[in-house]
Scaffold this motif. Structure first.
Motif, PDB file in Angstrom:
ATOM      1  N   PRO A 345      35.073  40.692  46.623  1.00 38.14           N
ATOM      2  CA  PRO A 345      35.951  39.802  45.799  1.00 38.14           C
ATOM      3  C   PRO A 345      36.574  38.858  46.693  1.00 38.14           C
ATOM      4  O   PRO A 345      37.118  37.734  46.341  1.00 38.14           O
ATOM      5  CB  PRO A 345      36.882  40.838  45.195  1.00 38.14           C
ATOM      6  CG  PRO A 345      36.719  42.122  45.725  1.00 38.14           C
ATOM      7  CD  PRO A 345      35.214  42.126  46.515  1.00 38.14           C
ATOM      8  N   ASP A 349      36.876  34.965  46.339  1.00 40.93           N
ATOM      9  CA  ASP A 349      38.370  34.270  46.322  1.00 40.93           C
ATOM     10  C   ASP A 349      38.328  33.058  47.357  1.00 40.93           C
ATOM     11  O   ASP A 349      38.951  32.027  47.176  1.00 40.93           O
ATOM     12  CB  ASP A 349      39.361  35.359  46.817  1.00 40.93           C
ATOM     13  CG  ASP A 349      40.480  35.275  45.829  1.00 40.93           C
ATOM     14  OD1 ASP A 349      40.359  35.265  44.725  1.00 40.93           O
ATOM     15  OD2 ASP A 349      41.655  35.028  46.311  1.00 40.93           O
TER      16      ASP A 349
ATOM     17  N   LYS B  17      48.293  34.452  37.785  1.00 41.45           N
ATOM     18  CA  LYS B  17      47.177  35.023  38.281  1.00 41.45           C
ATOM     19  C   LYS B  17      46.772  36.078  37.068  1.00 41.45           C
ATOM     20  O   LYS B  17      47.195  36.938  36.561  1.00 41.45           O
ATOM     21  CB  LYS B  17      47.522  35.916  39.567  1.00 41.45           C
ATOM     22  CG  LYS B  17      46.146  36.794  40.161  1.00 41.45           C
ATOM     23  CD  LYS B  17      45.549  36.009  40.969  1.00 41.45           C
ATOM     24  CE  LYS B  17      44.278  36.607  41.381  1.00 41.45           C
ATOM     25  NZ  LYS B  17      43.327  35.703  42.053  1.00 41.45           N
ATOM     26  N   ARG B  18      45.211  35.938  36.888  1.00 40.30           N
ATOM     27  CA  ARG B  18      44.378  36.527  35.722  1.00 40.30           C
ATOM     28  C   ARG B  18      43.429  37.592  36.647  1.00 40.30           C
ATOM     29  O   ARG B  18      42.716  37.043  37.580  1.00 40.30           O
ATOM     30  CB  ARG B  18      44.008  35.549  34.765  1.00 40.30           C
ATOM     31  CG  ARG B  18      43.315  36.047  33.762  1.00 40.30           C
ATOM     32  CD  ARG B  18      42.641  35.049  32.780  1.00 40.30           C
ATOM     33  NE  ARG B  18      43.783  34.222  31.984  1.00 40.30           N
ATOM     34  CZ  ARG B  18      44.238  34.872  31.055  1.00 40.30           C
ATOM     35  NH1 ARG B  18      44.009  36.036  30.408  1.00 40.30           N
ATOM     36  NH2 ARG B  18      45.291  34.088  30.387  1.00 40.30           N
ATOM     37  N   PHE B  19      43.423  38.459  36.139  1.00 41.36           N
ATOM     38  CA  PHE B  19      42.228  39.607  36.464  1.00 41.36           C
ATOM     39  C   PHE B  19      41.638  39.466  35.329  1.00 41.36           C
ATOM     40  O   PHE B  19      42.027  39.419  34.081  1.00 41.36           O
ATOM     41  CB  PHE B  19      42.923  40.893  37.022  1.00 41.36           C
ATOM     42  CG  PHE B  19      43.276  40.609  38.322  1.00 41.36           C
ATOM     43  CD1 PHE B  19      42.808  40.345  39.512  1.00 41.36           C
ATOM     44  CD2 PHE B  19      44.831  41.171  38.358  1.00 41.36           C
ATOM     45  CE1 PHE B  19      43.134  40.481  40.753  1.00 41.36           C
ATOM     46  CE2 PHE B  19      45.324  41.151  39.616  1.00 41.36           C
ATOM     47  CZ  PHE B  19      44.427  40.772  40.846  1.00 41.36           C
ATOM     48  N   ALA B  24      48.195  39.202  35.105  1.00 37.91           N
ATOM     49  CA  ALA B  24      48.761  40.176  35.970  1.00 37.91           C
ATOM     50  C   ALA B  24      50.278  39.465  36.200  1.00 37.91           C
ATOM     51  O   ALA B  24      51.313  40.076  36.290  1.00 37.91           O
ATOM     52  CB  ALA B  24      48.256  40.579  37.357  1.00 37.91           C
ATOM     53  N   THR B  50      50.873  42.731  42.661  1.00 37.02           N
ATOM     54  CA  THR B  50      50.023  41.401  42.637  1.00 37.02           C
ATOM     55  C   THR B  50      50.699  40.024  43.320  1.00 37.02           C
ATOM     56  O   THR B  50      50.304  39.324  44.107  1.00 37.02           O
ATOM     57  CB  THR B  50      49.370  41.257  41.196  1.00 37.02           C
ATOM     58  OG1 THR B  50      49.016  42.395  40.705  1.00 37.02           O
ATOM     59  CG2 THR B  50      48.451  40.093  41.207  1.00 37.02           C
ATOM     60  N   TYR B  59      45.595  37.291  47.707  1.00 40.64           N
ATOM     61  CA  TYR B  59      45.103  36.935  46.444  1.00 40.64           C
ATOM     62  C   TYR B  59      45.394  35.577  46.583  1.00 40.64           C
ATOM     63  O   TYR B  59      46.705  34.960  46.954  1.00 40.64           O
ATOM     64  CB  TYR B  59      45.411  37.444  45.195  1.00 40.64           C
ATOM     65  CG  TYR B  59      45.144  38.814  45.093  1.00 40.64           C
ATOM     66  CD1 TYR B  59      43.870  39.285  45.194  1.00 40.64           C
ATOM     67  CD2 TYR B  59      45.858  39.982  44.591  1.00 40.64           C
ATOM     68  CE1 TYR B  59      42.985  40.596  45.038  1.00 40.64           C
ATOM     69  CE2 TYR B  59      45.281  41.095  44.390  1.00 40.64           C
ATOM     70  CZ  TYR B  59      44.069  41.419  44.550  1.00 40.64           C
ATOM     71  OH  TYR B  59      43.711  42.840  44.398  1.00 40.64           O
ATOM     72  N   ASP B  62      45.964  31.456  40.678  1.00 43.02           N
ATOM     73  CA  ASP B  62      45.459  30.434  39.703  1.00 43.02           C
ATOM     74  C   ASP B  62      45.981  29.269  39.673  1.00 43.02           C
ATOM     75  O   ASP B  62      45.497  28.302  39.866  1.00 43.02           O
ATOM     76  CB  ASP B  62      44.837  31.051  38.306  1.00 43.02           C
ATOM     77  CG  ASP B  62      44.153  32.318  38.385  1.00 43.02           C
ATOM     78  OD1 ASP B  62      43.479  32.663  39.412  1.00 43.02           O
ATOM     79  OD2 ASP B  62      44.053  33.299  37.339  1.00 43.02           O
ATOM     80  N   THR B 402      37.273  50.361  32.618  1.00 38.38           N
ATOM     81  CA  THR B 402      37.773  49.537  34.130  1.00 38.38           C
ATOM     82  C   THR B 402      37.669  50.741  35.218  1.00 38.38           C
ATOM     83  O   THR B 402      38.022  51.677  34.951  1.00 38.38           O
ATOM     84  CB  THR B 402      38.812  48.695  34.061  1.00 38.38           C
ATOM     85  OG1 THR B 402      39.920  49.671  33.512  1.00 38.38           O
ATOM     86  CG2 THR B 402      38.421  47.555  33.182  1.00 38.38           C
ATOM     87  N   SER B 406      41.548  50.006  40.309  1.00 33.77           N
ATOM     88  CA  SER B 406      41.887  48.555  40.103  1.00 33.77           C
ATOM     89  C   SER B 406      43.204  48.560  39.372  1.00 33.77           C
ATOM     90  O   SER B 406      44.187  47.742  39.383  1.00 33.77           O
ATOM     91  CB  SER B 406      41.005  47.748  39.696  1.00 33.77           C
ATOM     92  OG  SER B 406      40.800  48.003  38.211  1.00 33.77           O
TER      93      SER B 406
END
Ligand SMILES: Nc1ncnc2c1ncn2[C@@H]1O[C@H](COP(=O)(O)OP(=O)(O)OP(=O)(O)O)[C@@H](O)[C@H]1O
Ligand SMILES: [Mg+2]
Lengths: 377, 508
Positions: A345, A349, B17-19, B24, B50, B59, B62, B402, B406
């Motif tokens: 991942p 990213d 931010k999208r998972f 999230a 997050t 991360y 978005d 899931t 995570s």
């Protein structure tokens, strides 16, 4: 990150890696003065032109499927089996012995016995590494690789000594090979006039069984749990050592069975070089297939195509035999790297960053955000 | 080398931010000034970690941007954030267990990496400097695996400071600390604000009020509230966070105690370092009773819990579970005899991170009649079980398929609790069961533990939270240097008395 991007990402990575493999291979081919384009064409299309090619692809896929299934069971259980080559040889010795020294049995009895002997031989050979790992903590990569060497020596010893074809001794040519197996120990041919044998059916059936075993049974659950997080498995009351050994034995049994199937389906006598590197290619097939039967079967067929294509190139394009191996290596390297990349991942990213996905114009300042009612003071 | 410029202001603007299946962070904006301490609070899964991972470059958002001293910053990875002077102590520690403290610090200090030589001496000097300056005692030669969680926490802090951080992000730094350690940390952080800005994540509002100037509350990925801590009571904040008033239930201490369920006598167990971590420990536990074990961590709690679950060799002594001897039996046999266990390290001991939530919920029982027939798993039953427990324990996840790894920290804990409580054990060993849970979840878990007690389960509650122990226990045993030094009836256990006993002082 959205679905669309993920799909795009997958395509980019696979395309890039395929290009890299082709480029790598082309450089090598041009360096040895061969016709690069022609070679690629032969590898990828010649095997698909006739029944002969198609069946020969499957003939090579059969041992690859069987070995890769076993590898998947081991890897999923957290033990890395690099010893399929040796386990396959152990299986061939055991299967040959069973076929030669149990004469006069009807086919319905002898053939299953021979196949079972092969699985048993491979299983016992793998058990050594599994037990060493579980009881003494010996690294299984080390032990399985070493056991490969030992198995190779044993194999040669048996073919030159106790199991050698008496005819070879009489004529004095001394080719190290066993006598021809009795007809009762042969797997039938699926399509007359080709070498495709019923081992294919065995492989497909076992692929389904392995799936059911790993994902639908309690033992499979235990093995996967032990492989995914050993400590948590232990805390949940799973006897991790036991399942490590079991996984290794199952894995070896598959390799041994692959040997027995190759023996009784294709060659019908034990000869030198019968394993032809399947034990190692099988590992790549297993990884390429995502350690899942549904991935392993197509992966094995694809590798069957590559191997056969490479053989053909050797003949029709006059590319040296070793170059063919180099080509295979380049393809494998590219494919496996692509796989690793796809599964990571962070790498994904990072690529998203490079591509600079369009950003929604965010609120300019904190004050604006507050004014929009995002914040209460 | 990190720039030495001070961070006068740091702003997050419209971070989203999208998972897969979860939003999230949803358009989050916040600001921290020089020398300021901002508390970031919110329910489990609200998006705190997050958001901070985005600030650290782990991360990419978005949408939205990070602005430092008025300039937009782009972090491609944690090293860019370090270079800008931002350091983070993560909720799950990022230390290499089989390396020493010094090696762990040196690992992140790129300027010490010479082609053929790792400059450990400089790393050691840097550690000495930092631990001197901030009074953070660490043993630089100890291996990380030998350290207690509290000690590892300190190492993380020292490591981050060694990297030259001038903006500290602390993600639930106190969840694994003893009350004293927590107080010390807060004092230390207060002193450090002369040079540093801090974002402090915690579920304990007392700490938030003690340390922070401002508080931002996140709810389901959005900023729900933003204000000064002075102007609001802990109760108000808790209500803002969970949407309802939080009342931690108490054990009414009535008609406890049925028959004896657990009897431990003269138990001797070795710790990881080969020392005798338990040195002749005795205790007894009855049905329908909650026995609290109070003690500073490292006094044998971990070894006791492991030995009870069959995960650690018992040198001598006996453990009786409902009259059956279980010392040195296999973990499976002990589980089948009726032992439930909520282990300390949720990530490696409590769950298989790559397994789905539903698989983790049957991790101990998948082979039972309920979830399998003739050794084939009954997937529908496993699904049903997962749906039911998800509902009951309010596990926040997009689906039970899931992977458990995570989930947010608190939700992982809920998965473990759901599994262990729903199994209906005879004896339940709960080690720090509410560590990392938000207040609403803590309230719920406490109620669940009391409910189990009422049903007759015998519960051994190992905790460092005196509040929790005093609220829930019928009796509290103090563990000190591998023995139970004193057992108090709940009414006679005061903070002061427990504190003295835990420190090894004689009881007056
Ligand atoms: N890598 C990931 N993949 C998918 N979903 C994720 C990932 N990381 C976090 N999430 C989801 O994002 C949401 C926010 O998680 P996050 O860890 O930020 O919560 P948190 O506020 O830190 O909670 P806690 O107090 O429990 O630590 C959760 O629903 C979580 O399941
Ligand atoms: Mg978190």
């Amino acid at each position: 990150m959205n679905k669309g991007f993920n799909a795009l990402y997958g395509t980019i990575v696979i395309a890039a890696s395929a290009l890299a493999a082709i480029a790598m291979a082309a450089v090598i081919l041009i360096a040895v003065g061969a016709d690069a384009l022609g070679t690629f064409r032969v590898i990828l299309t010649d095997p698909l032109k006739d029944t002969f090619g198609l069946t020969e692809i499957l003939v090579r896929a059969v041992p690859l499927i069987l070995i890769a299934l076993g590898i998947a069971v081991a890897f999923r259980s957290g033990i890395l089996n690099i010893g399929a080559e040796g386990q396959m040889q152990a299986g061939i010795i055991a299967a040959t012995a069973a076929a030669l020294y149990l004469p006069g049995l009807p086919k319905a009895v002898l053939l299953p016995l021979v196949l079972a002997a092969g699985a048993l031989g491979g299983g016992i050979w793998a058990w050594i590494a599994g037990a060493l790992k579980a009881r003494l903590g010996v690294n299984e990569i080390l032990s399985t690789v070493m056991l490969n060497y030992i198995a190779a020596q044993f194999y040669t010893f048996f073919l030159r000594g106790p199991m050698i074809d008496p005819n070879e001794l009489q004529t004095g040519s001394g080719t190290p090979q066993s006598p021809r197996l009795p007809k009762e120990a042969w797997l039938d041919r699926l399509i007359p006039g080709t070498r495709l044998h019923t081992g294919l059916i065995i492989a497909i059936v076992l692929a389904v069984l392995v799936f059911l075993f790993l994902w639908r049974t309690t033992s499979g659950f235990r093995m996967r749990a032990a492989g995914a997080e050993e400590k948590a498995a232990r805390y949940a009351g799973i006897d991790v050592e036991k399942y490590i050994i079991a996984a290794m034995v199952v894995s070896g049994a598959f390799a041994g069975l692959a040997g027995a199937v190759e023996l009784t389906g294709v060659h019908r006598r034990a000869i030198e070089g019968i394993t032809s590197g399947y034990g190692f290619s099988g590992i790549v097939v297993a990884l390429f297939g995502g350690l899942h039967p549904a991935g392993i079967v197509p992966a094995a067929v694809f590798f069957g195509l590559l191997i056969l294509g490479a053989d053909m190139t050797q003949r029709s394009m006059g590319v040296p035999a070793n170059m063919v191996l180099v080509l295979q290596g380049a393809v494998i390297l590219a494919i496996v790297s692509a796989q690793m990349f796809l599964g990571n991942p962070y790498a994904r990213d990072r690529l998203a960053r490079r591509l600079r996905l369009p950003r929604r114009p965010g609120p300019k300042t904190l004050e604006d955000a507050a004014a929009e009612g995002g914040l209460k003071q | 080398m990190p720039s030495t410029k001070r961070i006068e202001s740091l702003r997050l603007e419209g971070i989203t931010k999208r998972f897969p299946g979860v939003l999230a962070c949803d358009d989050i904006s916040l600001e921290v000034g020089a020398g300021e301490v901002l508390a970031l609070v919110g329910e489990n899964g609200a998006g705190k970690t997050t958001l901070m991972n985005i600030l650290m470059g782990l991360y990419q958002p978005d949408y939205g941007r990070i602005v430092i001293n008025g300039e937009e910053a782009r972090f491609r990875g944690p090293s860019d954030a370090f270079a800008a002077g931002i350091g983070m102590v993560h909720q799950h520690f990022m230390l290499v267990p089989n390396m020493t403290v010094t090696e762990n610090v040196a690992l992140g200090l790129k300027e010490l990496h010479h082609p053929f030589h790792l400059d450990l001496a400089s790393a050691r000097r840097r550690i000495a400097e930092v631990s001197e300056r901030h009074q953070l005692a660490v043993n630089p030669e100890a291996y990380v695996w030998q350290l207690s969680v509290g000690e590892q926490q300190r190492v993380e802090l020292v490591k981050t400071l060694c990297f030259g951080a001038r903006f500290l992000i602390l993600d639930e730094p106190t969840s694994a600390l003893t009350p004293q350690e927590t107080d010390e940390l807060i004092e230390r952080l207060k002193r450090m604000t002369a040079e540093l800005s801090v974002i402090f994540i915690s579920h304990k509002l007392g700490e938030v009020k003690a340390l922070c100037d401002r508080v931002t509350i996140l709810r389901q990925g959005r900023v729900a509230f933003n204000g000064r801590t002075q102007d609001h009571t802990s109760g108000d904040l808790a209500a803002l966070m969970t949407g309802h008033e939080v009342n931690l239930p108490r054990n009414a201490c009535v008609e406890a105690c049925g028959e004896q369920r657990l009897k431990v006598s003269a138990l001797m167990v070795r710790g990881d370092r080969g020392n005798l971590a338990l040195n002749g420990l005795d205790l007894e536990l009855r049905s329908g009773e909650i026995l609290g074990i109070a003690g500073v961590s490292g006094n044998g709690q971990r070894e006791l819990a492991d030995a009870l679950a069959g995960l650690r060799k018992v040198e001598s002594g006996s453990i009786g579970l409902c009259g059956e001897e279980i010392a040195n039996r296999r973990p499976r046999a002990i589980i089948d005899a009726g032992m439930g266990y909520i282990p300390e390290d949720r990530h490696t001991e409590g769950i298989v991170p790559s397994f789905s939530i539903k698989e983790n919920l049957v991790l101990k029982d998948f082979a039972s009649q309920r979830f399998s027939t003739a050794s084939f798993l009954r997937l529908e039953r496993i699904d049903e079980n997962a749906e039911e427990l998800r509902e009951r324990f309010d596990i926040r996840a997009s689906s039970t398929a899931t992977s458990a790894g995570s989930l947010s920290g608190g939700n992982i804990q809920k998965v473990i609790l759901a599994r262990e409580l729903a199994r209906g054990p005879k004896v339940l060993v709960a080690v720090y069961p509410t560590r990392g849970l938000d207040m609403g979840a803590e309230e719920f878990i406490h109620a669940q533990l009391l409910e189990r007690r009422a049903e007759g389960v015998a519960i051994l509650l190992i905790s460092e939270e005196l509040e929790e122990l005093m609220n829930l226990s019928d009796r509290i045993a103090v563990i000190y240097k591998g023995r139970i030094s004193k057992v108090l009836e709940a009414p006679e256990a005061t903070r002061r008395r427990l504190g003295m006993l835990m420190a090894g002082l004689a009881d007056e």
